[in-house]
Design a protein around this motif. Structure first.
Motif, short mmCIF file in Angstrom:
data_model
loop_
_atom_site.label_atom_id
_atom_site.label_comp_id
_atom_site.label_asym_id
_atom_site.label_seq_id
_atom_site.Cartn_x
_atom_site.Cartn_y
_atom_site.Cartn_z
N PHE A 143 40.55 44.45 35.03
CA PHE A 143 41.09 43.12 35.32
C PHE A 143 40.32 42.46 36.45
O PHE A 143 39.92 43.11 37.41
CB PHE A 143 42.56 43.21 35.73
N THR A 145 41.40 39.40 38.85
CA THR A 145 42.61 38.62 39.12
C THR A 145 42.30 37.16 39.44
O THR A 145 41.25 36.84 40.02
CB THR A 145 43.43 39.23 40.26
N TYR A 146 43.25 36.28 39.09
CA TYR A 146 43.10 34.87 39.42
C TYR A 146 44.42 34.20 39.81
O TYR A 146 44.43 33.03 40.20
CB TYR A 146 42.46 34.08 38.26
N ASP A 255 50.07 40.85 39.87
CA ASP A 255 48.81 40.12 39.79
C ASP A 255 48.49 39.87 38.33
O ASP A 255 48.82 40.68 37.46
CB ASP A 255 47.68 40.94 40.43
N GLY A 257 45.34 38.67 35.60
CA GLY A 257 43.89 38.59 35.56
C GLY A 257 43.30 38.40 34.18
O GLY A 257 43.98 38.56 33.16
N GLN A 271 34.48 37.88 38.79
CA GLN A 271 35.14 37.88 40.09
C GLN A 271 34.45 36.92 41.05
O GLN A 271 35.11 36.13 41.75
CB GLN A 271 35.13 39.29 40.69
N SER A 300 39.85 36.88 44.66
CA SER A 300 39.95 37.61 43.40
C SER A 300 39.60 39.08 43.63
O SER A 300 38.72 39.41 44.42
CB SER A 300 39.00 37.01 42.37
#
Length: 308
Positions: A143, A145-146, A255, A257, A271, A300
């Motif tokens: 993953f 993340t965002y 989280d 992603g 990322q 991220s």
């Protein structure tokens, strides 16, 4: 995971956030939610130092294939019919990342529960669907993340059986809970089903739906008492007067992603692209557009541990 527009004001997205999935029950016969007019992605430009992190074959091909789960706002939905391009937070975020990387996206709509298994086969380079980062998923999925979303509950407005924030699943004992197939919600509810018996209470029942409109209809018709879905999806839905639902608050944060097959060579570049968007302000504009500023992250991460 499709349904006729007449069945829902805001179609459900089967998380996660989580997995997640946005469950947004709504009143039958209402029009689809319109999309905000702002376009924070239009001015995003390629950043050569970030694009250089992509594998050479990807830079040469100039495209990335993305499997996209499209269901309800704010994540991804079809405000103008399924023959028109989808919009939403996931759509904007993926498009902005692609522009930073200097590549085009080949987007394929896919049902939520099919995307993660398809990553391993190479069908998609990555997937979007408000996928929550969990310990179980990290065994087979990478993953980037965002956003930070999570799990929550909502009921039909006027419900007197469940009126307070759910902090313990024993509050659901004796009730019927609707959620999306293949989501973190389904797994959480199934794994914890014994809590009611341990407390000397009647077990809750879980009804899992593969079609978005089916959850909506079940809640409005009283065949389920409560919906478990993403925090942002349920909050967005409850803000629509015609939906007649009440958000009961957060249960568990996760989280969220972009999802990749384990060991994907794309994660470092993606990322870096997300962090570039955070730095240049595009990220904040995307979240403001979709009303999810409270779910912003500072940076991220690749494969963070699941929140406890």
């Amino acid at each position: 995971m499709r349904t006729a527009a007449a069945l829902a004001l805001l179609p459900l997205l089967a998380l996660t956030a989580c997995g997640s999935g946005d469950v947004a029950p709504a009143g039958a016969g209402a029009p689809a939610s319109s999309a905000p007019a702002d376009d924070p992605v239009v001015d995003v430009r390629t950043v050569d130092s970030v694009a250089a992190l992509l594998p050479a074959e990807v830079r040469s091909a100039g495209t990335l294939r993305v499997g996209s789960s499209v269901g309800s706002p704010p994540s991804a939905y079809h405000p103008n019919g399924q023959d028109k391009p989808p919009v939403g937070q996931d759509i904007d975020m993926a498009d902005a990342v692609a522009k930073v990387l200097g590549v085009k996206l080949e987007r394929q709509d896919a049902s939520f529960e099919t995307i993660l298994p398809a990553l391993g086969s190479g069908k998609y380079d990555f997937g979007t669907g408000n996928f929550g980062v969990t310990t179980e998923r990290l065994k087979t999925i990478d993953f980037v993340t965002y956003i930070n979303d999570g799990q929550g509950f909502a009921v039909k407005t006027g419900n007197t059986t469940l009126t307070t924030q759910v902090s313990d699943l024993t509050q659901l004992c004796g009730l019927t809970i609707g959620t999306g197939a293949g989501t973190t919600f389904e797994k959480t509810l199934t794994a914890q089903k014994g809590v009611c018996a341990a407390a000397g209470k009647k077990p809750y029942e879980v009804k899992v739906f593969a079609e978005t409109g089916a959850v909506t209809t079940a809640l409005q018709q009283g065949r389920i008492d409560v919906v478990m879905s993403t925090i942002n999806g349920l909050r967005h839905q409850a803000a629509q007067p015609a939906a007649h639902t009440t958000f009961l608050g957060e249960y568990h944060r996760l989280d969220v992603g972009f999802a990749f097959k384990k060991g994907s060579p794309l994660t470092a570049a993606v990322q870096a692209a997300v962090n570039e968007l955070i730095k240049n302000g595009t990220y904040a504009r995307i979240l403001k557009k979709w009303g999810t500023t409270a779910s912003a992250i500072d940076t991220s991460q690749i494969n963070p541990a699941e929140h406890t």
